[in-house]
Design a protein around this motif. Structure first.
Motif, PDB file in Angstrom:
ATOM      1  N   THR A 255       0.842  -1.197   0.000  1.00 36.96           N
ATOM      2  CA  THR A 255       0.000   0.000   0.000  1.00 36.96           C
ATOM      3  C   THR A 255       0.871   1.238   0.000  1.00 36.96           C
ATOM      4  N   ALA A 256       0.407   2.263  -0.700  1.00 39.61           N
ATOM      5  CA  ALA A 256       1.020   3.586  -0.636  1.00 39.61           C
ATOM      6  C   ALA A 256      -0.077   4.564  -0.268  1.00 39.61           C
ATOM      7  N   GLN A 257       0.272   5.574   0.494  1.00 48.13           N
ATOM      8  CA  GLN A 257      -0.712   6.581   0.851  1.00 48.13           C
ATOM      9  C   GLN A 257      -0.106   7.961   0.685  1.00 48.13           C
ATOM     10  N   ARG A 258      -0.963   8.905   0.376  1.00 47.90           N
ATOM     11  CA  ARG A 258      -0.512  10.271   0.175  1.00 47.90           C
ATOM     12  C   ARG A 258      -1.633  11.213   0.580  1.00 47.90           C
ATOM     13  N   MET A 259      -1.272  12.277   1.284  1.00 47.06           N
ATOM     14  CA  MET A 259      -2.241  13.301   1.654  1.00 47.06           C
ATOM     15  C   MET A 259      -2.277  14.339   0.545  1.00 47.06           C
ATOM     16  N   LEU A 260      -3.456  14.592   0.024  1.00 47.39           N
ATOM     17  CA  LEU A 260      -3.635  15.573  -1.042  1.00 47.39           C
ATOM     18  C   LEU A 260      -4.456  16.743  -0.502  1.00 47.39           C
ATOM     19  N   PRO A 261      -4.020  17.972  -0.752  1.00 47.66           N
ATOM     20  CA  PRO A 261      -4.727  19.134  -0.195  1.00 47.66           C
ATOM     21  C   PRO A 261      -5.944  19.542  -1.034  1.00 47.66           C
TER      22      PRO A 261
ATOM     23  N   GLN B 210     -10.101  13.989   5.196  1.00 54.63           N
ATOM     24  CA  GLN B 210      -9.429  14.344   6.444  1.00 54.63           C
ATOM     25  C   GLN B 210      -9.622  15.834   6.685  1.00 54.63           C
ATOM     26  N   VAL B 211      -9.130  16.318   7.798  1.00 54.47           N
ATOM     27  CA  VAL B 211      -9.279  17.725   8.148  1.00 54.47           C
ATOM     28  C   VAL B 211      -8.563  18.625   7.137  1.00 54.47           C
TER      29      VAL B 211
END
Length: 121
Positions: free
Chosen positions: A3-9, A54-55
Protein backbone atom coordinates in the motif's frame (compact mmCIF):
# COMPACT_ATOMS: atom_id res chain seq x y z
CA UNK A 1 -0.36 -6.70 -0.09
CA UNK A 2 1.51 -3.41 -0.65
CA UNK A 3 0.00 0.00 0.00
CA UNK A 4 1.02 3.59 -0.64
CA UNK A 5 -0.71 6.58 0.85
CA UNK A 6 -0.51 10.27 0.18
CA UNK A 7 -2.24 13.30 1.65
CA UNK A 8 -3.64 15.57 -1.04
CA UNK A 9 -4.73 19.13 -0.19
CA UNK A 10 -7.92 18.84 -2.25
CA UNK A 11 -11.56 17.98 -1.59
CA UNK A 12 -12.46 14.29 -1.61
CA UNK A 13 -14.86 14.63 -4.54
CA UNK A 14 -12.19 16.33 -6.66
CA UNK A 15 -9.77 13.45 -6.03
CA UNK A 16 -12.45 10.88 -6.93
CA UNK A 17 -13.21 12.69 -10.19
CA UNK A 18 -9.48 12.79 -11.02
CA UNK A 19 -9.15 9.04 -10.44
CA UNK A 20 -12.08 8.30 -12.76
CA UNK A 21 -10.77 10.69 -15.44
CA UNK A 22 -7.33 9.04 -15.40
CA UNK A 23 -8.75 5.52 -15.66
CA UNK A 24 -11.18 6.47 -18.42
CA UNK A 25 -8.52 8.38 -20.36
CA UNK A 26 -6.19 5.36 -20.24
CA UNK A 27 -9.05 3.02 -21.23
CA UNK A 28 -8.69 0.94 -18.08
CA UNK A 29 -11.86 -0.93 -17.07
CA UNK A 30 -12.63 -0.38 -13.41
CA UNK A 31 -15.29 -1.20 -10.86
CA UNK A 32 -16.58 1.02 -8.05
CA UNK A 33 -16.95 -1.04 -4.89
CA UNK A 34 -18.34 1.87 -2.85
CA UNK A 35 -18.42 5.65 -3.01
CA UNK A 36 -14.72 5.96 -2.11
CA UNK A 37 -13.09 2.87 -3.63
CA UNK A 38 -12.22 1.87 -7.20
CA UNK A 39 -10.71 -1.48 -8.25
CA UNK A 40 -8.99 -1.95 -11.60
CA UNK A 41 -6.86 -4.54 -13.38
CA UNK A 42 -3.56 -3.22 -14.69
CA UNK A 43 -0.78 -5.10 -16.45
CA UNK A 44 1.10 -5.31 -13.13
CA UNK A 45 -1.83 -6.68 -11.10
CA UNK A 46 -5.10 -5.75 -9.44
CA UNK A 47 -5.16 -2.33 -7.77
CA UNK A 48 -7.55 -0.77 -5.30
CA UNK A 49 -7.69 3.01 -4.93
CA UNK A 50 -9.58 4.52 -2.03
CA UNK A 51 -9.88 7.98 -0.54
CA UNK A 52 -10.93 9.31 2.82
CA UNK A 53 -11.67 12.87 3.76
CA UNK A 54 -9.43 14.34 6.44
CA UNK A 55 -9.28 17.72 8.15
CA UNK A 56 -6.55 19.09 5.85
CA UNK A 57 -7.52 17.40 2.59
CA UNK A 58 -7.98 13.90 1.27
CA UNK A 59 -5.99 10.80 2.13
CA UNK A 60 -5.30 8.68 -0.97
CA UNK A 61 -4.62 4.95 -0.54
CA UNK A 62 -3.37 2.80 -3.43
CA UNK A 63 -3.17 -0.93 -2.72
CA UNK A 64 -2.04 -3.78 -4.94
CA UNK A 65 -4.45 -6.55 -4.07
CA UNK A 66 -2.89 -9.12 -6.39
CA UNK A 67 0.48 -8.77 -8.11
CA UNK A 68 1.50 -10.20 -11.46
CA UNK A 69 3.36 -13.49 -10.86
CA UNK A 70 6.52 -12.20 -12.58
CA UNK A 71 6.65 -9.02 -10.48
CA UNK A 72 9.08 -8.76 -7.57
CA UNK A 73 8.27 -7.10 -4.24
CA UNK A 74 10.25 -4.00 -5.25
CA UNK A 75 8.55 -3.97 -8.65
CA UNK A 76 5.09 -4.08 -7.13
CA UNK A 77 5.98 -1.19 -4.80
CA UNK A 78 7.23 0.83 -7.79
CA UNK A 79 3.96 0.14 -9.61
CA UNK A 80 1.94 1.29 -6.60
CA UNK A 81 4.06 4.43 -6.27
CA UNK A 82 3.62 5.13 -9.99
CA UNK A 83 -0.18 4.97 -9.72
CA UNK A 84 -0.12 7.21 -6.64
CA UNK A 85 2.18 9.70 -8.34
CA UNK A 86 0.08 9.72 -11.52
CA UNK A 87 -3.03 10.67 -9.56
CA UNK A 88 -1.36 13.43 -7.55
CA UNK A 89 0.44 14.79 -10.65
CA UNK A 90 -2.81 14.87 -12.60
CA UNK A 91 -4.57 16.87 -9.90
CA UNK A 92 -1.66 19.30 -9.54
CA UNK A 93 -1.46 19.81 -13.32
CA UNK A 94 -5.20 20.43 -13.57
CA UNK A 95 -4.98 22.95 -10.75
CA UNK A 96 -2.10 24.79 -12.40
CA UNK A 97 -3.86 24.80 -15.78
CA UNK A 98 -7.03 26.20 -14.21
CA UNK A 99 -4.96 28.90 -12.57
CA UNK A 100 -3.52 29.91 -15.95
CA UNK A 101 -6.63 29.45 -18.07
CA UNK A 102 -7.03 31.93 -20.95
CA UNK A 103 -10.04 33.56 -19.30
CA UNK A 104 -8.16 34.12 -16.07
CA UNK A 105 -5.07 35.43 -17.88
CA UNK A 106 -7.21 37.84 -19.89
CA UNK A 107 -8.93 39.10 -16.76
CA UNK A 108 -5.62 39.72 -14.98
CA UNK A 109 -4.31 41.52 -18.07
CA UNK A 110 -7.31 43.85 -18.08
CA UNK A 111 -6.79 44.61 -14.39
CA UNK A 112 -3.11 45.41 -15.00
CA UNK A 113 -3.92 47.61 -17.99
CA UNK A 114 -6.40 49.60 -15.92
CA UNK A 115 -3.79 50.10 -13.18
CA UNK A 116 -1.17 51.20 -15.71
CA UNK A 117 -3.63 53.57 -17.34
CA UNK A 118 -4.39 55.23 -14.00
CA UNK A 119 -0.71 55.45 -13.23
CA UNK A 120 0.19 57.14 -16.53
CA UNK A 121 -2.77 59.54 -16.70
Amino acid sequence: MNTAQRMLPYARQYVIIAIHEILEHDGVPYKKTDSSTVVFHGNKGIFSISVSEQVKGTQLFVTMEQANAALSQAGSQRAINAVTRQISDYIENETVMAKYSPKRIFKSLIIRLRKWRKYYE
